[in-house]
Design a protein around this motif. Structure first.
Motif, short mmCIF file in Angstrom:
data_model
loop_
_atom_site.label_atom_id
_atom_site.label_comp_id
_atom_site.label_asym_id
_atom_site.label_seq_id
_atom_site.Cartn_x
_atom_site.Cartn_y
_atom_site.Cartn_z
N UNK A 137 39.14 28.58 54.51
CA UNK A 137 37.94 27.77 54.65
C UNK A 137 38.26 26.29 54.59
N UNK A 138 39.19 25.92 53.71
CA UNK A 138 39.60 24.52 53.61
C UNK A 138 40.27 24.06 54.90
N UNK A 139 41.12 24.91 55.47
CA UNK A 139 41.78 24.57 56.74
C UNK A 139 40.75 24.43 57.86
N UNK A 140 39.75 25.33 57.88
CA UNK A 140 38.72 25.25 58.91
C UNK A 140 37.89 23.98 58.76
N UNK A 141 37.59 23.60 57.53
CA UNK A 141 36.79 22.41 57.28
C UNK A 141 37.54 21.14 57.70
N UNK A 196 54.34 24.11 53.21
CA UNK A 196 53.39 23.10 53.65
C UNK A 196 53.72 22.60 55.06
N UNK A 197 52.68 22.43 55.86
CA UNK A 197 52.82 21.72 57.14
C UNK A 197 52.80 20.22 56.85
N UNK A 198 52.97 19.40 57.87
CA UNK A 198 52.91 17.95 57.67
C UNK A 198 51.52 17.54 57.20
N UNK A 199 50.49 18.17 57.76
CA UNK A 199 49.13 17.89 57.31
C UNK A 199 48.95 18.31 55.85
#
Length: 305
Positions: free
Chosen positions: A40-44, A59-62
């Motif tokens: 949900x956090x990624x979608x937001x 972790x990705x760069x984002x």
């Protein structure tokens, strides 16, 4: 855009684990609930925050960018709660990163009276290398850091509070004990007694020896400056330790101290913070206690006297 503090804390727990199951456990959530919240956090945000694999969560760069901001936000929330719970420097929690000498010699000397006078203040003190201390303070995973020697901290507030220097210690009958001073090349043929490889001082000395094309010859590695001094006094080898530690242990055992004629031997100690205005309770008081320690012990650079 609004953020749920539970989601941010969960995100940080998973990033530091780095495992969804372990992160969920730290956040007191089920793995399924934690997975749903992260999605949900990624979608937001419209960003992928983790690469998921059988080995765990990476972790990705984002995600790395969010981790830096999330740590700062959560630290500020914690500081707010601490300030609301008390109105002086006698309450709160401080997380401090420091180098080897600070963790083993300096902070125990400073924190004794400091914490005794503040029974509701807690401190998390962890040993790190200089560059890790700086990064931790920059990223908000620590309230303050203690570093030694020349470091670049352009984005941080830095307060010099004392100056120590590294010295060579030997048994009294060692040939180098008769010298007024030595340089690094004088020490390359002897076996050394040192700290573990993971200590910041050991890594610093290893780089110095490599810089002159030599290898630091270690005969034994031990966990403390006291153990180094005891072995050196028994003529097991020579050692390089802070002068403050050498002088203290020389009161209990027979050691020779020899001046090291090199600019790198001078170790200026500084405390670094992002912003003193946002330090939690006790933060500024601890900085003042460190400054007082420097004046009291005389470990202050001439320019500061």
């Amino acid at each position: 855009m609004s953020f749920d503090l539970t989601d941010l804390r969960l995100f940080v727990h998973v990033a530091e684990a780095p495992s969804l199951t372990q992160g969920a456990r730290r956040a007191c959530l089920s793995t399924a609930a934690a997975s749903a919240r992260i999605q949900q956090l990624e979608a937001r945000l419209g960003k992928r925050l983790f690469y998921r694999s059988a080995r765990g969560m990476e972790l990705t760069r984002a995600g790395q960018r969010l981790l830096t901001h999330a740590r700062r936000m959560l630290r500020q929330i914690d500081h707010l709660m601490q300030d609301m719970a008390g109105d002086d420097d006698h309450t709160g929690h401080l997380r401090i990163l420091a180098n080897t000498t600070a963790v083993t010699e300096l902070m125990p000397a400073v924190l004794g009276n400091f914490l005794a006078a503040r029974p509701h203040l807690t401190i998390d003190l962890r040993e790190r290398l200089n560059h890790e201390v700086i990064r931790g303070v920059e990223q908000g995973s620590a309230d303050m850091g203690i570093v030694a020697g020349p470091v670049s901290t352009l984005e941080l507030e830095r307060y010099h509070f004392s100056t120590d220097r590294l010295v060579l210690i030997t048994a009294p009958d060692h040939p180098l004990a008769q010298r007024q001073s030595v340089v690094l090349e004088d020490m390359v043929e002897d076996f050394h007694v040192g700290l573990p490889d993971t200590s910041s001082l050991m890594q610093f000395l290893t780089r110095r020896f490599q810089g002159v094309g030599a290898q630091l010859k270690l005969r034994v590695q031990v966990a403390s400056f006291e153990a180094i001094c005891r072995l050196v006094a028994s003529n097991v080898g020579i050692g390089v330790i802070p002068e403050s530690a050498a002088l203290r242990h020389r009161q209990l055992m027979t050691l020779a101290l020899v001046h090291i004629d090199a600019p790198w031997a001078v170790r200026e100690r500084s405390v670094i913070v992002r912003d003193t205005a946002t330090l939690p309770g006790g933060g500024m008081a601890l900085i003042e206690a460190l400054k007082h320690y420097g004046w009291r012990t005389g470990e202050v650079a001439d320019s500061q006297r």
